[in-house]
Design a protein around this motif. Structure first.
Motif, mmCIF file in Angstrom:
data_model
loop_
_atom_site.group_PDB
_atom_site.id
_atom_site.type_symbol
_atom_site.label_atom_id
_atom_site.label_comp_id
_atom_site.label_asym_id
_atom_site.label_seq_id
_atom_site.Cartn_x
_atom_site.Cartn_y
_atom_site.Cartn_z
ATOM 1 N N ASP A 123 32.323 72.535 70.948
ATOM 2 C CA ASP A 123 31.013 72.226 70.380
ATOM 3 C C ASP A 123 30.115 73.447 70.533
ATOM 4 N N PHE A 124 29.513 73.867 69.416
ATOM 5 C CA PHE A 124 28.658 75.046 69.448
ATOM 6 C C PHE A 124 27.619 74.946 68.333
ATOM 7 N N LEU A 125 26.355 75.021 68.687
ATOM 8 C CA LEU A 125 25.256 74.963 67.722
ATOM 9 C C LEU A 125 25.354 73.728 66.828
ATOM 10 N N ASP A 126 25.615 72.590 67.445
ATOM 11 C CA ASP A 126 25.679 71.289 66.764
ATOM 12 C C ASP A 126 26.832 71.164 65.781
ATOM 13 N N LYS A 127 27.833 72.005 65.942
ATOM 14 C CA LYS A 127 29.026 71.931 65.094
ATOM 15 C C LYS A 127 30.263 71.950 65.980
ATOM 16 N N LYS A 128 31.369 71.495 65.422
ATOM 17 C CA LYS A 128 32.652 71.675 66.078
ATOM 18 C C LYS A 128 33.316 72.886 65.443
ATOM 19 N N SER A 192 20.184 88.091 67.195
ATOM 20 C CA SER A 192 21.093 88.975 67.926
ATOM 21 C C SER A 192 22.553 88.564 67.775
ATOM 22 N N TRP A 193 22.791 87.330 67.336
ATOM 23 C CA TRP A 193 24.178 86.902 67.180
ATOM 24 C C TRP A 193 24.684 87.339 65.819
ATOM 25 N N LEU A 194 25.666 88.211 65.797
ATOM 26 C CA LEU A 194 26.195 88.755 64.547
ATOM 27 C C LEU A 194 27.309 87.895 63.975
ATOM 28 N N GLY A 195 27.580 86.766 64.609
ATOM 29 C CA GLY A 195 28.699 85.944 64.184
ATOM 30 C C GLY A 195 28.388 84.950 63.090
ATOM 31 N N TRP A 196 27.151 84.934 62.616
ATOM 32 C CA TRP A 196 26.815 83.970 61.560
ATOM 33 C C TRP A 196 27.714 84.141 60.339
ATOM 34 N N TYR A 197 28.157 85.358 60.097
ATOM 35 C CA TYR A 197 28.958 85.617 58.896
ATOM 36 C C TYR A 197 30.347 84.970 58.977
ATOM 37 N N ILE A 198 30.803 84.640 60.196
ATOM 38 C CA ILE A 198 32.114 83.980 60.299
ATOM 39 C C ILE A 198 31.978 82.526 60.709
ATOM 40 N N PHE A 199 30.744 82.053 60.817
ATOM 41 C CA PHE A 199 30.545 80.702 61.341
ATOM 42 C C PHE A 199 31.231 79.656 60.460
ATOM 43 N N ASP A 200 31.139 79.799 59.162
ATOM 44 C CA ASP A 200 31.770 78.833 58.257
ATOM 45 C C ASP A 200 33.289 78.832 58.418
ATOM 46 N N MET A 201 33.858 79.997 58.784
ATOM 47 C CA MET A 201 35.303 80.077 58.980
ATOM 48 C C MET A 201 35.725 79.323 60.242
ATOM 49 N N LEU A 202 34.807 79.247 61.188
ATOM 50 C CA LEU A 202 35.137 78.622 62.471
ATOM 51 C C LEU A 202 34.960 77.107 62.444
ATOM 52 N N LYS A 203 34.078 76.631 61.585
ATOM 53 C CA LYS A 203 33.772 75.195 61.577
ATOM 54 C C LYS A 203 34.997 74.363 61.212
#
Length: 206
Positions: A123-128, A192-203
């Motif tokens: 669980d991270f930022l209200d997502k799995k 500061s979190w540069l991971g937003w660009y891969i967030f959809d890939m992780l969900k």
């Protein structure tokens, strides 16, 4: 130089890193894509730590050279031989060698898990999200400690603030514990979190 770098960093709870180094088992310095990790690696190398970056194997085939190659070739006696690079395609053998020599491996944990057998749902930022669980396997097999940290860039003061968490035991800790440490910082400093660009890939819906 080290004095130049000192003016760029505030590191909180640095004694936790030193305490784990003294145990002589190697350290997995776990983080997410935030701040400037390469600068932190250079800074730690200048301070005498043996530090390695772990990268996806695809980076070695790209036209752009790995930035660590430039850092490792800097003509500064204080960092000669203290910065190294590891690629995931070569498996875990090199990781074991580095940890066996009490090295520090900077491991980015907010990346997709290519192997379903080594996948963790957290669980991270209200997502799995689905991430790799490999670092827990490596820590379990080597006895290395897992030490979370996150780098936040403060543009107003041109400083890198590094927060070091408590070490995780491979026997009792989990990848979820790591993301529990990262979450309040990413919520407070989302830029500061540069991971937003891969967030959809992780969900994941699992």
């Amino acid at each position: 130089t080290l004095s130049d770098m000192e003016s760029c960093f505030n590191i909180y709870n640095m004694e936790r890193l030193d305490k784990e180094v003294k145990k002589g088992r190697g350290i997995i310095f776990a983080t997410i894509h935030s701040g400037d990790t390469l600068m932190l690696m250079l800074y730690l190398a200048l301070r005498g730590y043996k530090i390695y970056g772990l990268f996806d194997s695809n980076i070695q085939y790209k036209e752009t050279k790995n930035p660590l190659e430039s850092l490792a070739k800097l003509k500064d006696r204080k960092i000669a031989g203290k910065i190294g690079k590891l690629y995931t395609k070569k498996g875990l053998t090199r990781l074991f060698d580095v940890l066996d020599k009490n090295g520090i491996i900077v491991w980015m944990v907010d990346l997709p898990a290519p192997n379903p057998k080594r996948r963790a749902i957290v669980d991270f930022l209200d997502k799995k999200i689905s991430v790799s669980n490999s670092l827990m396997e490596v820590a379990g097999r080597t006895g290395a400690s897992i030490l979370p940290h996150i780098t936040i860039y403060d543009g107003r003061h041109d400083r890198h603030n590094v927060f070091v968490g408590n070490p995780l035991s491979p026997g009792t800790g989990s990848v979820q514990d790591l993301f529990n440490f990262f979450e309040p910082y990413t919520r407070r400093y989302p830029d500061s979190w540069l991971g937003w660009y891969i967030f959809d890939m992780l969900k994941t819906e699992v």
